[in-house]
Write a protein that holds these residues in place. Structure first.
Motif, PDB file in Angstrom:
ATOM      1  N   GLY A   1      26.449  -8.756 -28.334  1.00 11.53           N
ATOM      2  CA  GLY A   1      27.228  -9.970 -27.707  1.00 11.53           C
ATOM      3  C   GLY A   1      28.365  -9.809 -26.896  1.00 11.53           C
ATOM      4  N   GLU A   2      29.251  -8.753 -26.583  1.00 11.68           N
ATOM      5  CA  GLU A   2      29.862  -8.123 -25.470  1.00 11.68           C
ATOM      6  C   GLU A   2      28.891  -8.058 -24.219  1.00 11.68           C
ATOM      7  OE1 GLU A   2      32.209  -5.172 -27.205  1.00 11.68           O
ATOM      8  OE2 GLU A   2      33.046  -5.988 -28.429  1.00 11.68           O
ATOM      9  N   GLU A   3      27.917  -7.363 -24.536  1.00  8.72           N
ATOM     10  CA  GLU A   3      26.796  -7.048 -23.054  1.00  8.72           C
ATOM     11  C   GLU A   3      26.364  -8.285 -22.777  1.00  8.72           C
ATOM     12  OE1 GLU A   3      24.056  -4.013 -24.427  1.00  8.72           O
ATOM     13  OE2 GLU A   3      25.675  -2.946 -25.127  1.00  8.72           O
TER      14      GLU A   3
ATOM     15  N   ALA B   1      25.486  -7.566 -33.825  1.00  8.59           N
ATOM     16  CA  ALA B   1      25.957  -7.958 -33.299  1.00  8.59           C
ATOM     17  C   ALA B   1      26.845  -8.085 -32.485  1.00  8.59           C
ATOM     18  CB  ALA B   1      26.059  -9.656 -34.463  1.00  8.59           C
ATOM     19  N   ARG B   2      27.822  -7.733 -32.655  1.00  8.14           N
ATOM     20  CA  ARG B   2      29.435  -7.438 -32.008  1.00  8.14           C
ATOM     21  C   ARG B   2      29.334  -6.902 -30.429  1.00  8.14           C
ATOM     22  NH1 ARG B   2      34.326  -6.672 -35.588  1.00  8.14           N
ATOM     23  NH2 ARG B   2      34.517  -8.593 -36.838  1.00  8.14           N
ATOM     24  N   ARG B   3      28.418  -5.606 -30.454  1.00 10.12           N
ATOM     25  CA  ARG B   3      28.344  -5.099 -29.360  1.00 10.12           C
ATOM     26  C   ARG B   3      26.604  -5.708 -28.051  1.00 10.12           C
ATOM     27  NH1 ARG B   3      27.122  -0.528 -33.010  1.00 10.12           N
ATOM     28  NH2 ARG B   3      28.922   0.626 -32.618  1.00 10.12           N
TER      29      ARG B   3
ATOM     30  N   LYS C   1      25.051  -4.086 -39.537  1.00 15.18           N
ATOM     31  CA  LYS C   1      24.378  -4.762 -38.741  1.00 15.18           C
ATOM     32  C   LYS C   1      25.380  -6.072 -37.967  1.00 15.18           C
ATOM     33  CE  LYS C   1      20.699  -5.697 -41.542  1.00 15.18           C
ATOM     34  NZ  LYS C   1      19.670  -7.008 -43.398  1.00 15.18           N
ATOM     35  N   GLU C   2      26.723  -6.132 -38.292  1.00 15.62           N
ATOM     36  CA  GLU C   2      27.722  -6.596 -38.142  1.00 15.62           C
ATOM     37  C   GLU C   2      28.277  -5.454 -36.538  1.00 15.62           C
ATOM     38  OE1 GLU C   2      31.390  -8.412 -39.313  1.00 15.62           O
ATOM     39  OE2 GLU C   2      30.433  -7.536 -40.724  1.00 15.62           O
ATOM     40  N   LEU C   3      28.088  -4.476 -36.711  1.00 15.73           N
ATOM     41  CA  LEU C   3      28.637  -4.254 -35.825  1.00 15.73           C
ATOM     42  C   LEU C   3      27.245  -4.153 -34.679  1.00 15.73           C
ATOM     43  CD1 LEU C   3      29.638  -0.482 -37.149  1.00 15.73           C
ATOM     44  CD2 LEU C   3      31.409  -2.382 -36.309  1.00 15.73           C
TER      45      LEU C   3
END
Length: 952
Positions: free
Chosen positions: A441-443, A437-439, A433-435
């Motif tokens: 946000g960057e997009e 969410a990070r992807r 889940k954390e990974l």
């Protein structure tokens, strides 16, 4: 009269022949040759008398003199030959000067009798020239004879003063020397210690590699050989060559009447002449001053010999100028020698400091190395211990977990396994889940675009960046963000700094540099140049030093200046100008040509030899060692010596020798001590006292001696035990010259006197200890003693005897302490203070004695003061006798205390009766001593003179 003079010259024409043909020495031979030359010139003048008479006649006729008419005129007048005859009047007139010269020669050579030697002839010449009523016409003849007669003596004097050599084939010079005087093999070389210091100094000054420190510089616990010490610390002054043992001595001629009457030319300077040559010979043999001796010997060749008297002002000015130049050059050479010796001592101090630092650095390095090794070992031990502990903890955990798993059973194991899997799954889901969410946000950030304001201009990347925050010139604040603004600010700051002045906020400190003219002016008056001018007498500046405030004076005409005469100037003349041919008074001639030369050479040589002795050869260090060992300044060392002598005297061999002599009927034999036994006593005293490690203690020696009293006994119960021993301090040449036999004898007598008092003090301390031990034994025996009236009476008797013995012991000890404090205070207090005051000046610490002889007199005076302080002078003999009798009673008191052991001492009636008799004699002796002390205090010349009778 002329015939008598011819006969005198005939008798003096020989050179050491027999009968009447004796030359009489170089001076009388020179006088005879001068007189013979005068007679020859008179003979030539008599032969030319007719021609002189004719010339006078012709001159008178040409002048028309009235007395020329009677002269005969014949045919010879036409030819001009008027030498046919000389009248008696003319002969008398023309020979008046010759007859005056003959009369003067007759008085010098034959009236009232012939001179025995050249000194007597010179004395007659000096009296004639110094007399005020002498015919002026005879003074040139007297000056000629004086110059010729004094030339041999002046040549011998110059050879002695500059080369320390006597050229005296007729034994007429005032100084005599031993046959071995002046041997070239008698010179010394540098000692190994001083040579090592000089080599180390040269290696350090040459910029070579690090100077090597010798192994002997390392500190040792044992005594150091004195040969390894430099001279200024008490070592030898140099290494002796093959001919060093040759005896060299010089003295004034004893078989001469000049000892009662001074020499006519020297005028009482004989002692200075002798001292100058002897001291120059010392400088020739010492390696530290050989360069100065060579320079002094070469000064005669550099400035020319001065072997003639100067009678005119011009000659005297030239003579004084040469003498002044020689004196200044010799002073400069002496200062160079003193500076070289001081540099050697400074190099030794630097070498010692370098060795100390090297030893300290090596000790610190060894300490750090040990600490590093300990730290490494500790770290290794700790790291190994930590690994071992970790291993033990892990093993313990594994064992605990194994025991726990076995206890839980199979069901618990399944639950734990499922829980573990569940936890792992939850962790993986959270990470996923954390990974995600990070992807996401960057997009979202990448899809956004910046919003451009249409009112703002679009900047070209090629245009320079302009900061819009900079306000216009009509006001507002400026920001220095742009490079252009910063450059403008820096330019404005440079312009402002360039226009600034020193002292008004400028930061350029190089603008306040002082003017170079001030530095140049300061360098002209450098203290180094002024010091060189003060020491050497030579002005290093080419230009003369002129006082601008002083009024201008016209230069003197033909007057020698102070620098030309070496510091000696003539008396001012009353006339405004003096001719070069004007005769100088004969006392002035002697003062400038003889006295000034002797005084200048004596001062230069004496200052150098005294400075070398005191500063470089360690005279003061040796005197301090003499006070410590010869005069028993080291108290524990003196005590050990006396105890060693007592042990030697009480040995079985000494007792057997005295008993054997008694059986054989040898009267007055008191035994003795051998050299080997004294060496053992001295070695034990040095090894077991505080002087161990002092290298100068090895210079002290003990030798057997014959006691002054033939009935003296070498026994520990005799005060004359120390009279069988003689202590001395070994010194090398030339320091040994300062301690003559008279000083050594007085120091040895003072040492024996001090050892007598120390012997009595040791004996009284032993007796006092035995009395106290007897009191303790008596107090401890109260429990076992019988009671009743008899027991109480015995106890009271013992206490009364103990009290009387304690009082007698205290009286003896008080007397011995008073004597030792009086003698020790004078020997080690007043005498060294007087010695140091006579050796050095109070403020500058410069040497005070003027020459080597005065330095020796100071040391002899020190030995005399120590000798007299021990009551050994002739006027203190009665006082000394009473003191020795009282000290002998103190030794008898100890002998009485030894007759009985401590447990029976208070009950032994015989011992107590002997002690009572000793006490009675002691009271009588001290009563007589008090009367003699009062008499000694009233005598101002004695050891106790000037003191109050009550205090005495």
């Amino acid at each position: 009269m002329r015939a008598e003079l011819e006969s005198f010259l005939a008798r003096r024409s020989g050179f050491g022949g027999h009968g009447e043909c004796t030359g009489g020495g170089l001076a009388l031979q020179a006088a005879s040759e001068a007189v013979r030359g005068v007679l020859r010139s008179q003979t030539a003048a008599i032969h030319s008398l007719p021609a002189a008479a004719a010339a006078r006649r012709a001159a008178e006729r040409a002048a028309g003199a009235p007395l020329s008419a009677p002269y005969r005129r014949d045919e010879k007048e036409e030819t001009g030959d008027d030498s046919s005859g000389v009248t008696l009047l003319e002969a008398v007139a023309h020979t008046r000067r010759l007859r005056s010269q003959l009369a003067s020669l007759h008085r010098l050579c034959l009236h009232p009798e012939e001179p025995a030697d050249g000194v007597e002839f010179i004395a007659r010449l000096v009296d004639a020239l110094s007399a005020g009523g002498v015919n002026p016409a005879a003074r040139p003849l007297l000056r000629y004879l004086a110059a010729a007669t004094s030339r041999p003596l002046l040549a011998q004097l110059e050879c002695w003063l500059h080369r320390a050599d006597v050229d005296d084939p007729h034994d007429e010079f005032i100084v005599c020397t031993a046959p071995g005087w002046g041997s070239a093999a008698a010179g010394l070389e540098y000692s190994p210690a001083e040579a090592g210091v000089m080599e180390w100094s040269e290696a350090r000054s040459s910029g070579a590699a690090r100077a090597r420190l010798e192994e002997e510089e390392e500190e040792t616990d044992g005594p150091v050989d004195p040969a390894r010490l430099p001279p200024w610390e008490g070592g030898p002054p140099g290494r002796a060559g093959a001919g060093h043992g040759a005896a060299e001595a010089a003295w004034l001629r004893d078989d001469d009447s000049r000892l009662s009457a001074p020499h006519p030319l020297l005028g009482g300077l004989e002692r200075k002449v002798l001292a100058t040559g002897v001291q120059l010979r010392v400088l020739q043999r010492l390696p530290q001053t050989q360069a100065f001796a060579v320079r002094m010997s070469a000064s005669v060749d550099d400035h020319g010999p001065n072997t003639s008297l100067a009678f005119t002002a011009a000659e005297l000015a030239a003579y004084s100028s040469r003498r002044g130049k020689t004196t200044r050059s010799l002073r400069a050479a002496a200062e160079e020698c003193v500076s070289a010796m001081a540099s050697t001592r400074d190099a030794a101090a630097a070498r010692t400091e370098a060795a100390r630092r090297a030893r300290r650095a090596a000790a610190i390095a060894r300490k750090l190395e040990r600490e590093s090794a300990v730290a490494e070992a500790r770290e290794e031990l700790l790291s190994g211990f930590a690994d071992r502990m970790a291993e033990l903890v892990a093993r313990h955990e594994r064992l605990r977990w194994q025991r726990k798993r076995r206890a839980l059973g199979e069901r618990r194991a399944e639950e734990l396994e499922s829980r573990t899997k569940r936890d792992e799954r939850m962790v993986r889901e959270e990470l996923a889940k954390e990974l995600a969410a990070r992807r996401g946000g960057e997009e979202g950030v990448a899809s956004k675009e910046p919003i451009v304001d249409p009112k703002e201009p679009i900047l070209d990347p090629k245009d320079p960046i302009v900061d819009t925050s900079i306000a216009s010139t009509d006001g507002g604040f400026e920001r220095y963000d742009s490079p252009a603004a910063r450059r403008a600010a820096l330019d404005a700051g440079d312009a402002g700094d360039a226009g600034s002045t020193p002292g008004t906020g400028a930061t350029n400190y190089f603008d306040d540099v002082a003017d170079e003219s001030f530095i140049t002016a300061a360098s002209d008056s450098s203290p180094v140049r002024n010091l060189a001018a003060d020491l050497t007498g030579v002005n290093l500046d080419d230009s003369a030093i002129v006082d601008e405030d002083a009024p201008e004076e016209p230069p003197a005409v033909d007057e020698p200046k102070a620098e030309d005469t070496g510091g000696t100037s003539f008396e001012p003349s009353t006339s405004p100008a003096r001719g070069d041919g004007l005769e100088v008074p004969f006392p002035v001639v002697l003062r400038e040509c003889v006295e000034a030369v002797v005084t200048d050479r004596h001062d230069v040589v004496s200052r150098l030899v005294v400075a070398a002795m005191l500063d470089h050869l360690g005279v003061e260090a040796h005197l301090g060692a003499v006070g410590r060992y010869v005069l028993c300044g080291a108290g524990d060392f003196a005590t050990a010596l006396v105890q060693g002598l007592e042990a030697t005297s009480s040995s079985s061999a000494a007792l057997a020798a005295r008993a054997r002599a008694s059986r054989m009927g040898v009267a007055g034999y008191g035994g003795g001590v051998g050299a080997g036994e004294l060496r053992t006593v001295l070695d034990v005293a040095v090894r077991e006292t505080s002087v161990f490690g002092d290298p100068l203690a090895q210079r002290f020696e003990l030798a057997p001696a014959a006691p002054p009293d033939p009935d003296a006994v070498f026994s520990e119960h005799s005060l004359g035990m120390v009279d069988f021993v003689r202590g001395s301090y070994r010194l090398e040449w030339p320091v040994a010259l300062l301690l003559p036999d008279v000083a050594r004898t007085r120091l040895a007598a003072a040492q024996r006197s001090i050892l007598r008092v120390r012997h009595a003090r040791i004996a009284l301390q032993e007796a006092h200890d035995r009395v106290h031990e007897a009191g303790h034994v008596d107090a401890s025996s109260l429990a076992t003693r019988e009671g009743g009236e008899r027991g109480r009476a015995g106890r009271a008797l013992a206490l009364r005897r103990l009290r009387r013995l304690s009082l007698l012991s205290s009286e003896f000890r008080h007397f011995a302490s008073a004597v030792e404090s009086q003698v020790g205070g004078a020997v080690h207090g007043a005498a060294p203070a007087a010695l140091h005051a006579a050796l050095r000046r109070a403020g500058t610490r410069e040497p005070k004695p003027s020459d080597l002889y005065q330095l020796r007199d100071v040391i002899v005076a020190y030995a005399t003061d120590a000798h007299d302080a021990c009551l050994l002078s002739a006027r203190d003999a009665p006082l000394r006798s009473s003191v020795d009798e009282a000290l002998q009673l103190a030794l008898d008191f100890r002998a009485a205390m030894r007759r009985s052991p401590p447990d029976r001492l208070l009950s032994d009636g015989g011992v107590y009766a002997a002690v009572q008799a000793i006490h009675a004699r002691f009271k009588a002796t001290t009563g007589a001593l008090c009367g003699r002390l009062r008499e000694a205090a009233a005598d101002p010349g004695g050891a106790l003179g000037g003191g109050a009778p009550g205090r005495a």
